[in-house]
Design a protein around this motif. Sequence first.
Motif, PDB file in Angstrom:
ATOM      1  N   PHE A  47      83.030  32.121  84.580  1.00  0.00           N
ATOM      2  CA  PHE A  47      84.385  31.900  84.034  1.00  0.00           C
ATOM      3  C   PHE A  47      83.792  30.135  84.025  1.00  0.00           C
ATOM      4  O   PHE A  47      83.162  29.266  84.813  1.00  0.00           O
ATOM      5  CB  PHE A  47      85.365  31.586  85.125  1.00  0.00           C
ATOM      6  CG  PHE A  47      86.219  33.103  85.079  1.00  0.00           C
ATOM      7  CD1 PHE A  47      86.937  33.516  83.973  1.00  0.00           C
ATOM      8  CD2 PHE A  47      86.321  33.780  85.840  1.00  0.00           C
ATOM      9  CE1 PHE A  47      87.722  34.859  84.206  1.00  0.00           C
ATOM     10  CE2 PHE A  47      86.475  35.167  86.310  1.00  0.00           C
ATOM     11  CZ  PHE A  47      88.012  35.272  85.392  1.00  0.00           C
ATOM     12  N   VAL A  48      84.334  29.690  82.956  1.00  0.00           N
ATOM     13  CA  VAL A  48      84.123  27.915  82.759  1.00  0.00           C
ATOM     14  C   VAL A  48      85.346  27.383  82.942  1.00  0.00           C
ATOM     15  O   VAL A  48      86.522  28.065  82.577  1.00  0.00           O
ATOM     16  CB  VAL A  48      83.843  27.418  81.062  1.00  0.00           C
ATOM     17  CG1 VAL A  48      83.794  25.866  81.098  1.00  0.00           C
ATOM     18  CG2 VAL A  48      82.188  27.900  81.438  1.00  0.00           C
ATOM     19  N   VAL A  49      85.776  25.995  83.901  1.00  0.00           N
ATOM     20  CA  VAL A  49      87.022  26.159  84.775  1.00  0.00           C
ATOM     21  C   VAL A  49      86.662  24.716  83.856  1.00  0.00           C
ATOM     22  O   VAL A  49      85.787  24.051  84.191  1.00  0.00           O
ATOM     23  CB  VAL A  49      87.849  26.346  85.910  1.00  0.00           C
ATOM     24  CG1 VAL A  49      86.513  25.426  86.831  1.00  0.00           C
ATOM     25  CG2 VAL A  49      88.979  25.827  86.085  1.00  0.00           C
ATOM     26  N   THR A  50      87.911  24.052  82.974  1.00  0.00           N
ATOM     27  CA  THR A  50      87.832  22.546  81.955  1.00  0.00           C
ATOM     28  C   THR A  50      88.957  22.056  82.363  1.00  0.00           C
ATOM     29  O   THR A  50      90.286  22.398  82.271  1.00  0.00           O
ATOM     30  CB  THR A  50      86.841  22.915  80.967  1.00  0.00           C
ATOM     31  OG1 THR A  50      87.311  21.891  80.470  1.00  0.00           O
ATOM     32  CG2 THR A  50      87.919  24.047  80.232  1.00  0.00           C
ATOM     33  N   ASP A  51      88.975  20.940  81.907  1.00  0.00           N
ATOM     34  CA  ASP A  51      90.185  19.799  81.940  1.00  0.00           C
ATOM     35  C   ASP A  51      90.342  19.291  80.108  1.00  0.00           C
ATOM     36  O   ASP A  51      90.892  18.892  79.789  1.00  0.00           O
ATOM     37  CB  ASP A  51      89.713  18.499  82.731  1.00  0.00           C
ATOM     38  CG  ASP A  51      88.620  17.832  82.066  1.00  0.00           C
ATOM     39  OD1 ASP A  51      88.114  18.195  81.495  1.00  0.00           O
ATOM     40  OD2 ASP A  51      88.660  16.441  82.704  1.00  0.00           O
ATOM     41  N   SER A  52      89.074  20.091  79.190  1.00  0.00           N
ATOM     42  CA  SER A  52      88.766  20.421  78.206  1.00  0.00           C
ATOM     43  C   SER A  52      89.435  21.076  76.852  1.00  0.00           C
ATOM     44  O   SER A  52      89.295  21.913  76.992  1.00  0.00           O
ATOM     45  CB  SER A  52      87.217  19.262  77.794  1.00  0.00           C
ATOM     46  OG  SER A  52      87.564  19.829  76.343  1.00  0.00           O
ATOM     47  N   ALA A  53      90.294  20.980  76.184  1.00  0.00           N
ATOM     48  CA  ALA A  53      90.479  21.399  75.056  1.00  0.00           C
ATOM     49  C   ALA A  53      89.390  21.728  74.064  1.00  0.00           C
ATOM     50  O   ALA A  53      89.066  22.920  73.651  1.00  0.00           O
ATOM     51  CB  ALA A  53      91.333  21.143  73.965  1.00  0.00           C
ATOM     52  N   GLN A  54      88.323  21.385  74.092  1.00  0.00           N
ATOM     53  CA  GLN A  54      87.143  21.287  73.209  1.00  0.00           C
ATOM     54  C   GLN A  54      86.256  22.149  73.848  1.00  0.00           C
ATOM     55  O   GLN A  54      85.847  23.533  73.256  1.00  0.00           O
ATOM     56  CB  GLN A  54      86.374  19.827  73.101  1.00  0.00           C
ATOM     57  CG  GLN A  54      84.852  19.791  71.653  1.00  0.00           C
ATOM     58  CD  GLN A  54      84.681  18.668  71.810  1.00  0.00           C
ATOM     59  OE1 GLN A  54      85.458  16.880  72.638  1.00  0.00           O
ATOM     60  NE2 GLN A  54      83.652  18.703  71.044  1.00  0.00           N
ATOM     61  N   ILE A  55      85.777  22.281  74.965  1.00  0.00           N
ATOM     62  CA  ILE A  55      84.940  23.053  75.862  1.00  0.00           C
ATOM     63  C   ILE A  55      86.035  24.850  75.730  1.00  0.00           C
ATOM     64  O   ILE A  55      84.962  25.445  75.422  1.00  0.00           O
ATOM     65  CB  ILE A  55      84.601  22.461  77.199  1.00  0.00           C
ATOM     66  CG1 ILE A  55      83.948  20.997  77.132  1.00  0.00           C
ATOM     67  CG2 ILE A  55      84.140  23.693  78.404  1.00  0.00           C
ATOM     68  CD1 ILE A  55      83.296  20.816  77.893  1.00  0.00           C
ATOM     69  N   TYR A  56      87.192  24.386  76.791  1.00  0.00           N
ATOM     70  CA  TYR A  56      87.910  25.557  76.346  1.00  0.00           C
ATOM     71  C   TYR A  56      87.383  26.246  74.783  1.00  0.00           C
ATOM     72  O   TYR A  56      87.466  27.777  75.438  1.00  0.00           O
ATOM     73  CB  TYR A  56      88.890  25.520  76.576  1.00  0.00           C
ATOM     74  CG  TYR A  56      90.237  26.989  77.238  1.00  0.00           C
ATOM     75  CD1 TYR A  56      90.466  27.459  77.995  1.00  0.00           C
ATOM     76  CD2 TYR A  56      90.681  26.887  75.804  1.00  0.00           C
ATOM     77  CE1 TYR A  56      91.027  28.335  77.762  1.00  0.00           C
ATOM     78  CE2 TYR A  56      91.571  28.806  75.634  1.00  0.00           C
ATOM     79  CZ  TYR A  56      91.946  29.039  76.868  1.00  0.00           C
ATOM     80  OH  TYR A  56      92.365  30.490  76.908  1.00  0.00           O
ATOM     81  N   ASP A  57      88.269  25.976  74.343  1.00  0.00           N
ATOM     82  CA  ASP A  57      87.463  26.415  72.617  1.00  0.00           C
ATOM     83  C   ASP A  57      86.324  26.708  72.504  1.00  0.00           C
ATOM     84  O   ASP A  57      86.560  28.004  72.156  1.00  0.00           O
ATOM     85  CB  ASP A  57      88.231  25.448  71.322  1.00  0.00           C
ATOM     86  CG  ASP A  57      89.517  25.681  71.733  1.00  0.00           C
ATOM     87  OD1 ASP A  57      90.449  26.414  71.857  1.00  0.00           O
ATOM     88  OD2 ASP A  57      90.392  24.279  70.840  1.00  0.00           O
ATOM     89  N   LEU A  58      85.194  25.672  72.934  1.00  0.00           N
ATOM     90  CA  LEU A  58      84.337  26.145  72.452  1.00  0.00           C
ATOM     91  C   LEU A  58      83.186  27.908  73.252  1.00  0.00           C
ATOM     92  O   LEU A  58      82.934  28.658  72.527  1.00  0.00           O
ATOM     93  CB  LEU A  58      82.854  25.290  72.816  1.00  0.00           C
ATOM     94  CG  LEU A  58      81.498  25.690  73.093  1.00  0.00           C
ATOM     95  CD1 LEU A  58      80.749  25.653  71.516  1.00  0.00           C
ATOM     96  CD2 LEU A  58      80.911  25.018  74.133  1.00  0.00           C
ATOM     97  N   ILE A  59      84.124  27.838  74.070  1.00  0.00           N
ATOM     98  CA  ILE A  59      83.593  28.935  75.742  1.00  0.00           C
ATOM     99  C   ILE A  59      84.005  30.249  74.530  1.00  0.00           C
ATOM    100  O   ILE A  59      83.583  31.547  73.978  1.00  0.00           O
ATOM    101  CB  ILE A  59      84.515  28.556  76.461  1.00  0.00           C
ATOM    102  CG1 ILE A  59      83.154  27.480  77.654  1.00  0.00           C
ATOM    103  CG2 ILE A  59      83.657  29.747  77.687  1.00  0.00           C
ATOM    104  CD1 ILE A  59      81.952  27.815  77.265  1.00  0.00           C
ATOM    105  N   VAL A  60      85.561  30.283  74.391  1.00  0.00           N
ATOM    106  CA  VAL A  60      86.519  31.731  74.315  1.00  0.00           C
ATOM    107  C   VAL A  60      85.860  32.152  72.251  1.00  0.00           C
ATOM    108  O   VAL A  60      85.475  33.332  72.398  1.00  0.00           O
ATOM    109  CB  VAL A  60      87.882  31.013  73.763  1.00  0.00           C
ATOM    110  CG1 VAL A  60      88.753  32.313  73.710  1.00  0.00           C
ATOM    111  CG2 VAL A  60      88.272  30.645  75.598  1.00  0.00           C
ATOM    112  N   GLU A  61      85.410  30.374  71.779  1.00  0.00           N
ATOM    113  CA  GLU A  61      85.143  30.994  70.896  1.00  0.00           C
ATOM    114  C   GLU A  61      83.527  31.993  70.449  1.00  0.00           C
ATOM    115  O   GLU A  61      83.184  32.590  69.885  1.00  0.00           O
ATOM    116  CB  GLU A  61      85.073  29.863  69.430  1.00  0.00           C
ATOM    117  CG  GLU A  61      86.767  29.771  69.539  1.00  0.00           C
ATOM    118  CD  GLU A  61      86.428  27.737  68.011  1.00  0.00           C
ATOM    119  OE1 GLU A  61      85.135  27.588  67.903  1.00  0.00           O
ATOM    120  OE2 GLU A  61      87.693  27.136  68.058  1.00  0.00           O
TER     121      GLU A  61
END
Length: 242
Positions: A47-61
């Motif tokens: 998992f990547v665990v983050t405070d950033s929606a930008q990073i979250y979206d990048l990994i999920v996409e």
Amino acid sequence: MKKIAMIPARLAASRFPAKLMQDLAGKPVILRTYEATVQTNLFDEVFVVTDSAQIYDLIVEAGGKAIMSKETHECGSDRIAEAVEHMDVDIIVNVQGDEPFTEKESLASVLQVFDEDPNQEIDLASLMVKITDWDEINNPNTVKVIVDKNNVALYFSRSLIPYPRAKDVHSTYYKHKGIYAFRKRALMDFKRWPMLPLEATEKIEAIRYLEYGKKLKMVETTVSGIEIDTPEDLERAIKAWK
């Protein structure tokens, strides 16, 4: 034992803002790190665990797994502890998000510590690499570690340790590499413990474990890798990738 990898990813960075989103040979640094960790095939989940929606979206996409932090955290261990609190896992490995050259050998070596510890005496494990360059040894950005005869950590510092007062004694210097493997209970303890003066002074989260009496086993590796802390590090990484 169920083993997972967690990659804490904070978008803000004092020395190199948004470094995890910088391009490395066609993909952002954090995605390179995530893919490298998955490709080791050592973990049940990554998992990547983050405070950033930008990073979250990048990994999920990209087809990966990501978790958004709910709280504000001072360090990676706190961020990971929040994410795994309700997970049924035994060993959690913290892979730094700015290490796209993460490789299997180093991760396997810290996991092996727990396979060889049937009495569960070791609370966590981490990596160290021998350094000989005096500029690096004296650099406060290089965290040094000293260990006992069994390679259990005694102390971490940004200062020169051990200090070479006796010129006729050969001392070995080790750089701490920020990959940790935790038993879940040690990580949850870390989250509830307040920061004490030594950790606050040095700004090294590993010190908290020592201040509260946890046993941290260090494993020597010869793989130094490239941590992307500055724009110059990124240039080195791009050249190395090519």
